[in-house]
Design an enzyme around this catalytic site. Structure first.
Site, PDB file in Angstrom:
ATOM      1  N   LYS A 123       0.839  -1.193   0.000  1.00 15.14           N
ATOM      2  CA  LYS A 123       0.000   0.000   0.000  1.00 15.14           C
ATOM      3  C   LYS A 123       0.879   1.249   0.000  1.00 15.14           C
ATOM      4  CE  LYS A 123      -3.801   1.929   2.832  1.00 15.14           C
ATOM      5  NZ  LYS A 123      -4.578   1.695   4.085  1.00 15.14           N
ATOM      6  N   SER A 173      -9.439   1.439   3.322  1.00 18.20           N
ATOM      7  CA  SER A 173      -8.630   2.259   2.427  1.00 18.20           C
ATOM      8  C   SER A 173      -7.549   1.489   1.674  1.00 18.20           C
ATOM      9  CB  SER A 173      -7.947   3.359   3.244  1.00 18.20           C
ATOM     10  OG  SER A 173      -7.048   2.826   4.203  1.00 18.20           O
ATOM     11  N   SER A 227      -9.840  -0.836   7.292  1.00 14.14           N
ATOM     12  CA  SER A 227      -9.130  -0.615   6.028  1.00 14.14           C
ATOM     13  C   SER A 227      -8.499  -1.868   5.434  1.00 14.14           C
ATOM     14  CB  SER A 227      -8.058   0.467   6.201  1.00 14.14           C
ATOM     15  OG  SER A 227      -8.661   1.733   6.291  1.00 14.14           O
TER      16      SER A 227
END
Length: 491
Positions: free
Chosen positions: A77, A157, A181
């Site tokens: 990420k 996210s 997330s």
């Protein structure tokens, strides 16, 4: 295994076995990941799951050939610091700018032989910039799309990491979670997403929100792959003792584990936000019972516990800690004009046509106001919320005499909407996130072709036992959710 190795369906264990049996070479194992991404980019839909990639030649030069994860490509990420690829948190404020050093988790993965091949798109600033955001959108990467249905949200996210695993780019990807997330995008993309006990994996070098909730985690297509990677990380960190120390009264992982497994299902507050998903979940409970897992229904009522939390308290904690932690990170990053939260707010205003065309920065503005006058409120909120959630979860586990709790993760993916933002009716992942406890999403089926999952969570440091139980559940369900890359529901 076929002679031509297929990365889109192979597990970590299969890749390692194939390398050791000389069915494929280290280079081929990595090249196929690039082949898969290139094929989808040319022939398939644009998923916007990736923000940056390394060069193939550089990957081969960096190869470690005798480590536990040699030959395994992974993605991270883009809120995790890397010095050879940009780290942006999705914000144009850091577009194209690498960090000065790798985050410890990247160093650890590389020391195990795994090869970082790129960074993934995300909900900008881990979905804690503005209130009406659309999950998976960032100023740098645009909108990430769900590979099962392109008009549906990828969740967030850690959107790109979950999508990349679901689409078969890589067998594993790293994400982060503050509240949902990891579990959310894992659920709506039909993959496994694991959030360990808070503090086990080092979060230095991760663009922060909350020191009490931020946690690194792992996406994969199987629980076994997660266990392989997580166990290797734990061994490398020398933290294996954490999972065996403590008395039965303070550490449930130290209790003799009963056979069969005992799982509790709390009802109040965890059902009703997606009736169709609830039906899939109920069928799973029947299957688990038939396979010999003891499912204790309505466990919170039986245990006399209160599995609720105060969302206002959590919001205050996150905003206060973001002001402190993100400020430190930005200052250390040392980019001129981007070295404080206030400067990021100004940057967003100055670039509003690109950064704030869809939603604003209400969380940032509220965090900027968190001065010393809020300290006592913050301390009360933090101790009350954390103490309550941890205490009541433990009470449920002990009084109910169960190993773990099981709830629906959330409903199926909603339509992407840049006008009104995300529409989420409810979810089951927040308790474990607030309490800093381990949790995992296990795919359980679909609703009209859209994946749904369930969340298994338990006490602190029960991570390895949690993974073993989750692996058994996945084995029982024997489910494969392959993305169709369709453009509309067809309903």
């Amino acid at each position: 295994m076929e002679s031509r190795f297929e990365i889109s369906s192979a597990s970590v264990a299969e890749i390692r076995r194939s390398i050791e049996a000389k069915v494929i070479s280290y280079d081929e194992a990595l090249s196929t990941a690039f082949d898969r991404m290139g094929q989808l980019d040319k022939e398939g839909p644009k998923l916007n799951a990736l923000l940056s990639l390394v060069e193939v030649d550089e990957v081969h030069l960096q190869q470690e050939r005798s480590k536990p994860l040699s030959g395994i490509a992974f993605l991270a990420k883009d809120n995790i610091d890397t010095q050879d690829l940009p780290t942006t948190a999705g914000s144009l404020a850091f577009e194209g700018l690498p960090a000065s050093s790798d985050a410890p988790i990247i160093t650890l993965m590389r020391s195990l032989g795994a090869t970082l091949i790129g960074k993934t798109n995300l909900s900008e600033w881990s979905n804690f910039r503005g209130i009406y955001s659309a999950s998976g959108w960032s100023g740098v990467g645009g909108q990430t799309r769900n590979p099962h249905r392109l008009d549906r949200s990828p969740g967030g996210s850690s959107s790109g990491s979950a999508v990349a695993v679901a689409a078969g780019y890589v067998p594993i990807a790293l994400g982060t979670e503050t509240d949902g997330s990891i579990i959310c995008p894992a659920s709506v993309n039909g993959v496994v997403g694991f959030k360990p006990t808070h503090g086990i994996l080092p979060t230095e070098g991760v663009v922060p929100i909350s020191r009490t909730q931020d946690t690194l985690g792992i996406f994969a297509r199987s629980v076994l792959d997660v266990e392989i990677v997580y166990s290797a990380l734990i061994d490398k960190l020398g933290k294996g003792a954490l999972f065996g120390e403590g008395s039965a009264s303070t550490n449930l992982s130290a209790r003799p584990q009963p056979t069969p497994f005992r799982i509790g299902v709390p009802r109040a507050g965890f059902f009703g936000y997606s009736p169709k998903s609830d039906l899939v979940f109920e069928d799973v409970l029947i299957a688990l019972g038939e396979a010999g897992i003891l499912v204790i229904d309505d466990i919170a009522t039986r245990a006399g516990s209160d599995l609720s939390f105060n969302i206002g308290h959590e919001l205050l904690v996150l905003r206060w800690e973001m002001k402190q932690e993100l400020g430190k990170y930005l200052s250390a990053r040392g980019v001129e004009g981007r070295s404080s939260l206030e400067e990021i707010v100004d940057f967003n205003r100055d670039n509003s046509s690109r950064e704030m065309s869809f939603f604003g920065q209400e969380h940032f503005l509220a965090a900027c106001e968190m001065d010393d006058s809020y300290r006592s409120d913050y301390e009360v909120a933090r101790s009350t919320n954390l103490g309550h959630t941890r205490g009541e979860i433990r009470k449920t586990l002990i009084n109910g005499d169960v190993d773990f709790l099981l709830v629906p993760s959330m409903g199926p993916a909603w339509l992407i909407d840049h006008i009104c933002g995300d529409v989420i009716a409810g979810s089951g992942y927040s308790l474990a996130a607030i309490a800093g406890l381990p949790s995992i999403n296990i795919p359980i089926g679909d609703v009209f072709g859209l994946p749904v999952g369930m969340t298994l969570f338990g006490d602190a440091y029960s991570d390895l036992h949690l993974l073993r139980v989750a692996s058994r559940i996945q084995e029982i369900l024997s489910l494969k959710l392959l993305p169709g890359f369709s453009t509309s529901s067809g309903l």
